[in-house]
Design a protein around this motif. Structure first.
Motif, PDB file in Angstrom:
ATOM      1  N   ILE A  24       0.843  -1.367   0.493  1.00 56.07           N
ATOM      2  CA  ILE A  24       0.023   0.441  -0.119  1.00 56.07           C
ATOM      3  C   ILE A  24       0.851   1.235  -0.309  1.00 56.07           C
ATOM      4  CG2 ILE A  24      -1.917   1.367   1.192  1.00 56.07           C
ATOM      5  CD1 ILE A  24      -2.726  -1.096   2.126  1.00 56.07           C
ATOM      6  N   ALA A  25       0.448   2.285  -0.752  1.00 52.82           N
ATOM      7  CA  ALA A  25       1.002   3.866  -0.744  1.00 52.82           C
ATOM      8  C   ALA A  25       1.172   4.295  -0.268  1.00 52.82           C
ATOM      9  CB  ALA A  25       0.710   4.308  -2.370  1.00 52.82           C
ATOM     10  N   PRO A  26       1.749   5.330   0.351  1.00 51.29           N
ATOM     11  CA  PRO A  26       2.087   6.225   1.382  1.00 51.29           C
ATOM     12  C   PRO A  26       0.960   7.087   1.467  1.00 51.29           C
ATOM     13  CG  PRO A  26       4.173   6.194  -0.038  1.00 51.29           C
ATOM     14  CD  PRO A  26       3.597   5.337  -0.023  1.00 51.29           C
ATOM     15  N   SER A  27       0.537   6.923   2.444  1.00 52.33           N
ATOM     16  CA  SER A  27      -1.138   7.705   3.407  1.00 52.33           C
ATOM     17  C   SER A  27      -2.662   6.951   2.683  1.00 52.33           C
ATOM     18  CB  SER A  27      -0.628   9.193   2.121  1.00 52.33           C
ATOM     19  OG  SER A  27       0.190   9.480   3.376  1.00 52.33           O
ATOM     20  N   MET A  28      -2.060   6.095   1.717  1.00 52.42           N
ATOM     21  CA  MET A  28      -3.357   4.990   0.932  1.00 52.42           C
ATOM     22  C   MET A  28      -3.534   4.125   1.739  1.00 52.42           C
ATOM     23  SD  MET A  28      -3.803   7.740  -1.345  1.00 52.42           S
ATOM     24  CE  MET A  28      -3.927   6.649  -2.522  1.00 52.42           C
ATOM     25  N   GLY A  29      -5.080   3.731   1.605  1.00 49.57           N
ATOM     26  CA  GLY A  29      -5.449   2.202   2.006  1.00 49.57           C
ATOM     27  C   GLY A  29      -7.074   2.221   1.943  1.00 49.57           C
ATOM     28  N   PHE A  30      -7.419   1.942   2.505  1.00 49.51           N
ATOM     29  CA  PHE A  30      -9.591   0.922   2.456  1.00 49.51           C
ATOM     30  C   PHE A  30      -9.526   2.127   3.361  1.00 49.51           C
ATOM     31  CE2 PHE A  30      -5.980  -1.899   2.377  1.00 49.51           C
ATOM     32  CZ  PHE A  30      -6.422  -3.021   0.904  1.00 49.51           C
ATOM     33  N   SER A  31     -11.103   3.159   2.490  1.00 53.82           N
ATOM     34  CA  SER A  31     -11.835   4.234   3.091  1.00 53.82           C
ATOM     35  C   SER A  31     -13.373   3.361   3.977  1.00 53.82           C
ATOM     36  CB  SER A  31     -12.673   4.659   2.234  1.00 53.82           C
ATOM     37  OG  SER A  31     -13.517   3.773   1.472  1.00 53.82           O
ATOM     38  N   THR A  32     -13.934   3.828   4.558  1.00 55.71           N
ATOM     39  CA  THR A  32     -14.574   2.722   5.517  1.00 55.71           C
ATOM     40  C   THR A  32     -15.590   1.910   4.480  1.00 55.71           C
ATOM     41  OG1 THR A  32     -14.928   4.608   6.926  1.00 55.71           O
ATOM     42  CG2 THR A  32     -16.526   3.670   7.338  1.00 55.71           C
ATOM     43  N   HIS A  33     -15.964   0.432   5.257  1.00 53.84           N
ATOM     44  CA  HIS A  33     -16.616  -0.667   4.864  1.00 53.84           C
ATOM     45  C   HIS A  33     -16.618  -1.211   5.798  1.00 53.84           C
ATOM     46  CE1 HIS A  33     -12.202  -1.795   4.437  1.00 53.84           C
ATOM     47  NE2 HIS A  33     -13.086  -3.465   4.248  1.00 53.84           N
ATOM     48  N   HIS A  87      -5.594   2.054  11.823  1.00 54.17           N
ATOM     49  CA  HIS A  87      -6.724   1.335  11.447  1.00 54.17           C
ATOM     50  C   HIS A  87      -8.057   2.067  13.048  1.00 54.17           C
ATOM     51  CE1 HIS A  87      -9.610  -2.204  12.416  1.00 54.17           C
ATOM     52  NE2 HIS A  87      -9.925  -1.307  13.792  1.00 54.17           N
ATOM     53  N   LYS A  88      -9.144   2.284  12.624  1.00 57.03           N
ATOM     54  CA  LYS A  88     -10.822   3.035  12.914  1.00 57.03           C
ATOM     55  C   LYS A  88     -11.267   1.988  12.412  1.00 57.03           C
ATOM     56  CE  LYS A  88     -11.719   6.820  10.477  1.00 57.03           C
ATOM     57  NZ  LYS A  88     -12.192   8.194  10.366  1.00 57.03           N
ATOM     58  N   ASP A  89     -12.514   2.302  13.843  1.00 56.11           N
ATOM     59  CA  ASP A  89     -13.750   0.954  13.816  1.00 56.11           C
ATOM     60  C   ASP A  89     -14.865   1.391  14.322  1.00 56.11           C
ATOM     61  OD1 ASP A  89     -13.560  -0.312  16.514  1.00 56.11           O
ATOM     62  OD2 ASP A  89     -12.135  -0.993  15.259  1.00 56.11           O
ATOM     63  N   SER A  90     -16.572   1.134  14.015  1.00 52.48           N
ATOM     64  CA  SER A  90     -17.157   1.259  14.829  1.00 52.48           C
ATOM     65  C   SER A  90     -17.709   0.654  16.016  1.00 52.48           C
ATOM     66  CB  SER A  90     -18.263   0.814  13.766  1.00 52.48           C
ATOM     67  OG  SER A  90     -18.123   0.027  13.396  1.00 52.48           O
ATOM     68  N   MET A  91     -16.575  -0.131  16.484  1.00 54.32           N
ATOM     69  CA  MET A  91     -16.345  -0.545  18.343  1.00 54.32           C
ATOM     70  C   MET A  91     -15.597   0.925  19.055  1.00 54.32           C
ATOM     71  SD  MET A  91     -15.430  -4.746  17.273  1.00 54.32           S
ATOM     72  CE  MET A  91     -14.068  -4.255  16.708  1.00 54.32           C
ATOM     73  N   GLY A  92     -14.710   1.873  17.838  1.00 51.34           N
ATOM     74  CA  GLY A  92     -14.586   3.040  19.646  1.00 51.34           C
ATOM     75  C   GLY A  92     -13.547   2.754  19.052  1.00 51.34           C
ATOM     76  N   ASN A  93     -12.465   1.961  17.951  1.00 51.82           N
ATOM     77  CA  ASN A  93     -10.937   2.517  18.206  1.00 51.82           C
ATOM     78  C   ASN A  93     -10.529   3.454  16.993  1.00 51.82           C
ATOM     79  OD1 ASN A  93     -10.423  -0.058  19.918  1.00 51.82           O
ATOM     80  ND2 ASN A  93     -11.417  -1.487  17.891  1.00 51.82           N
ATOM     81  N   LYS A  94      -9.609   4.356  17.985  1.00 47.61           N
ATOM     82  CA  LYS A  94      -8.995   5.265  16.751  1.00 47.61           C
ATOM     83  C   LYS A  94      -8.163   6.086  16.219  1.00 47.61           C
ATOM     84  CE  LYS A  94     -13.881   7.493  17.429  1.00 47.61           C
ATOM     85  NZ  LYS A  94     -14.823   7.730  16.153  1.00 47.61           N
ATOM     86  N   TRP A  95      -8.310   4.683  15.162  1.00 50.88           N
ATOM     87  CA  TRP A  95      -6.775   5.155  14.261  1.00 50.88           C
ATOM     88  C   TRP A  95      -5.873   4.434  15.474  1.00 50.88           C
ATOM     89  CZ3 TRP A  95      -7.569   4.771   9.795  1.00 50.88           C
ATOM     90  CH2 TRP A  95      -7.779   5.888   9.263  1.00 50.88           C
ATOM     91  N   GLU A  96      -5.967   3.443  15.841  1.00 50.98           N
ATOM     92  CA  GLU A  96      -5.039   2.236  16.501  1.00 50.98           C
ATOM     93  C   GLU A  96      -3.633   2.324  15.204  1.00 50.98           C
ATOM     94  OE1 GLU A  96      -5.168   1.639  19.526  1.00 50.98           O
ATOM     95  OE2 GLU A  96      -7.026   2.495  19.847  1.00 50.98           O
ATOM     96  N   THR A  97      -1.933   2.295  15.847  1.00 53.31           N
ATOM     97  CA  THR A  97      -1.572   2.105  14.905  1.00 53.31           C
ATOM     98  C   THR A  97      -1.042   0.496  15.129  1.00 53.31           C
ATOM     99  OG1 THR A  97       0.211   2.954  17.012  1.00 53.31           O
ATOM    100  CG2 THR A  97      -0.381   3.701  14.974  1.00 53.31           C
TER     101      THR A  97
END
Length: 238
Positions: free
Chosen positions: A49-58, A76-86
């Motif tokens: 995956i290229a720098p700063s790129m990735g999979f949008s919310t799905h 990573h972030k998700d609907s479980m409340g995790n906010k941009w975990e590395t």
């Protein structure tokens, strides 16, 4: 013993510009009726995956998803409340999608590519409460010995937990160092991905990113032809 050889060059490939994806099994636009799954193992994608790129919310549901960064850092972030975990190289992330969730995954770095494996395993329980976890695994602890990364939530084995009687593990072997892998049972199969190096398993020669599915046995032996890094994905075959 039954074996099926999947050469790296025979994988599906997609070039999306920002994403270079190799598919061990049928996925997205890649379809091969002989490569739908290996037992409960449904997806093994080898992504860059290229720098700063990735999979949008799905969305996802009723799938056990394991991500193993090989180089770089994922966020990573998700609907479980995790906010941009590395999740950095050396860590492993698991996500039980269960009854349903939304998530996004991006390359956290602006100046380097991210290389990772994404693995989907069909669960043995559906519509469970979604859950998330991640853990760091020391490279030194898999030198010449098996390091368990993921195992069933129903047992006390080490590693992260998923809803399936499966086991994911890694080992790093030196040239000339052999290793015998013992399976959970003869009803399980083991998909061996050669992360790097050259090995021989039951007369099958594997090089970097070649894979071998082994089933109907309680053990098999890996003979190394060079230094090698291996990923084992052991799953029920029915």
């Amino acid at each position: 013993m039954k074996t099926i050889l999947h050469k790296a060059s025979d994988r599906g490939f997609a070039n999306h510009g920002w994403l270079q994806a190799n598919h061990s099994f049928s996925f997205a636009q890649f379809y091969n009726p002989e490569k739908i799954q290996f037992g409960a193992l449904r997806v093994l994608n080898d992504d860059v995956i290229a720098p700063s790129m990735g999979f949008s919310t799905h969305p996802h549901d009723n799938m056990e998803i394991i991500t193993i960064p090989l180089k770089g850092t994922l966020k990573h972030k998700d609907s479980m409340g995790n906010k941009w975990e590395t999740i950095q190289s050396g860590e492993v992330q698991i996500m039980s999608a269960g009854s349903g969730l939304m998530h996004s995954e991006m390359n956290a770095k602006t100046d380097e590519y991210l290389s990772l494996f994404q693995i989907w395993i069909i669960p043995n329980k559906t519509n469970v409460t979604p859950r998330y976890d991640q853990r760091f695994f020391n490279e030194e602890e898999r030198q010449g010995k098996l390091q368990t990364l993921v195992s069933s939530i129903d047992n006390q084995d080490e590693g992260l937990k998923i809803h399936q009687d499966a086991k994911l593990s890694r080992i790093d072997l030196a040239q000339g160092q052999n290793y015998t892998y013992n399976t959970i049972s003869k009803s399980h199969g083991t998909y061996i991905m050669t992360i790097s190096g050259d090995v021989t398993i039951h007369n099958n020669m594997l090089s970097t990113r070649d894979a071998l599915g082994v089933s109907e046995t309680d053990s098999f032996t890996i003979n190394t032809n060079s230094n090698a890094q291996l990923l084992f994905i052991e799953v029920p075959m029915s």
